[in-house]
Design an enzyme around this catalytic site. Structure first.
Site, PDB file in Angstrom:
ATOM      1  N   CYS A 201       0.969  -1.229  -0.164  1.00  0.00           N
ATOM      2  CA  CYS A 201       0.001  -0.127   0.095  1.00  0.00           C
ATOM      3  C   CYS A 201       0.886   1.393   0.132  1.00  0.00           C
ATOM      4  O   CYS A 201       1.826   1.419   0.809  1.00  0.00           O
ATOM      5  CB  CYS A 201      -0.881  -0.007   1.276  1.00  0.00           C
ATOM      6  SG  CYS A 201      -1.856   1.605   1.710  1.00  0.00           S
TER       7      CYS A 201
ATOM      8  N   CYS B 257       0.453   3.126   3.910  1.00  0.00           N
ATOM      9  CA  CYS B 257       0.717   2.585   4.968  1.00  0.00           C
ATOM     10  C   CYS B 257       1.778   1.366   4.989  1.00  0.00           C
ATOM     11  O   CYS B 257       2.463   0.930   6.020  1.00  0.00           O
ATOM     12  CB  CYS B 257      -0.425   1.824   5.782  1.00  0.00           C
ATOM     13  SG  CYS B 257      -1.182   0.532   5.242  1.00  0.00           S
TER      14      CYS B 257
ATOM     15  N   CYS C 170     -10.351  -6.462 -10.370  1.00  0.00           N
ATOM     16  CA  CYS C 170      -9.692  -5.538 -11.316  1.00  0.00           C
ATOM     17  C   CYS C 170      -8.451  -4.986 -10.577  1.00  0.00           C
ATOM     18  O   CYS C 170      -8.063  -5.393  -9.358  1.00  0.00           O
ATOM     19  CB  CYS C 170     -10.476  -4.503 -11.713  1.00  0.00           C
ATOM     20  SG  CYS C 170     -11.006  -3.476 -10.031  1.00  0.00           S
TER      21      CYS C 170
ATOM     22  N   CYS D 237      -5.609   0.452   6.268  1.00  0.00           N
ATOM     23  CA  CYS D 237      -5.766   2.343   5.985  1.00  0.00           C
ATOM     24  C   CYS D 237      -7.037   2.408   4.964  1.00  0.00           C
ATOM     25  O   CYS D 237      -7.518   3.602   5.275  1.00  0.00           O
ATOM     26  CB  CYS D 237      -4.639   2.858   5.814  1.00  0.00           C
ATOM     27  SG  CYS D 237      -4.018   2.614   4.121  1.00  0.00           S
TER      28      CYS D 237
ATOM     29  N   CYS E 284      -3.443   2.007  -7.366  1.00  0.00           N
ATOM     30  CA  CYS E 284      -3.493   1.133  -8.515  1.00  0.00           C
ATOM     31  C   CYS E 284      -2.587  -0.190  -8.239  1.00  0.00           C
ATOM     32  O   CYS E 284      -1.373  -0.024  -7.997  1.00  0.00           O
ATOM     33  CB  CYS E 284      -3.149   2.066  -9.616  1.00  0.00           C
ATOM     34  SG  CYS E 284      -2.904   1.220 -11.242  1.00  0.00           S
TER      35      CYS E 284
ATOM     36  N   HIS F  11      -8.495   7.080 -12.490  1.00  0.00           N
ATOM     37  CA  HIS F  11      -7.162   6.748 -12.842  1.00  0.00           C
ATOM     38  C   HIS F  11      -7.133   5.909 -14.077  1.00  0.00           C
ATOM     39  O   HIS F  11      -6.420   6.207 -14.997  1.00  0.00           O
ATOM     40  CB  HIS F  11      -6.421   6.160 -11.719  1.00  0.00           C
ATOM     41  CG  HIS F  11      -5.080   5.681 -12.004  1.00  0.00           C
ATOM     42  ND1 HIS F  11      -4.047   6.451 -12.023  1.00  0.00           N
ATOM     43  CD2 HIS F  11      -4.500   4.213 -12.137  1.00  0.00           C
ATOM     44  CE1 HIS F  11      -2.940   5.777 -12.137  1.00  0.00           C
ATOM     45  NE2 HIS F  11      -3.269   4.457 -12.428  1.00  0.00           N
TER      46      HIS F  11
ATOM     47  N   CYS G 164      -1.954   3.956 -17.000  1.00  0.00           N
ATOM     48  CA  CYS G 164      -2.802   2.930 -16.780  1.00  0.00           C
ATOM     49  C   CYS G 164      -4.107   3.171 -17.271  1.00  0.00           C
ATOM     50  O   CYS G 164      -5.119   2.376 -17.019  1.00  0.00           O
ATOM     51  CB  CYS G 164      -3.003   2.598 -15.221  1.00  0.00           C
ATOM     52  SG  CYS G 164      -1.587   2.136 -14.329  1.00  0.00           S
TER      53      CYS G 164
END
Length: 99
Positions: free
Chosen positions: A35, A38, A48, A56, A61, A76, A84
């Site tokens: 992540c 965190c 997906c 958190c 992505c 995004h 992306c």
């Protein structure tokens, strides 16, 4: 002596475990990511490329590791300037990657 032998052994074990996790994440066939908020390790089993951290609750992505907007995390993948763009379902079984 200041911190105690047990505390130092635990800190050393934690450091080794973090290094091993980093090596596992770096493997090309790995389905593990951290992540961006965190640094918790997240495993993608299906679904997906829009990920949500279980600690958190931030969105990120799976492909690029970028933190996503909480109000519209799918933007995004629909923004033509994003690296992306149109890759929301890339990597899922049965989905062919765009050329």
């Amino acid at each position: 002596m200041k911190y105690g032998r047990r505390t130092l052994q635990m800190a050393a074990a934690d450091a080794v475990a973090e290094k091993l996790l980093d090596i596992a994440i770096a493997e090309e066939s790995s389905n593990l990511k951290r992540c961006p908020s965190c640094r918790t390790v997240i495993q993608r089993t299906d679904g997906c490329n829009n990920m949500r951290c279980t600690v958190c609750f931030n969105f990120f992505c799976y492909l690029c590791g970028e933190a996503l907007d909480k109000l519209d995390p799918y933007h995004h993948f629909s923004e033509p300037l994003s690296k992306c763009y149109a890759r929301l379902f890339e990597g899922m079984p049965g989905i062919v990657a765009p050329l």
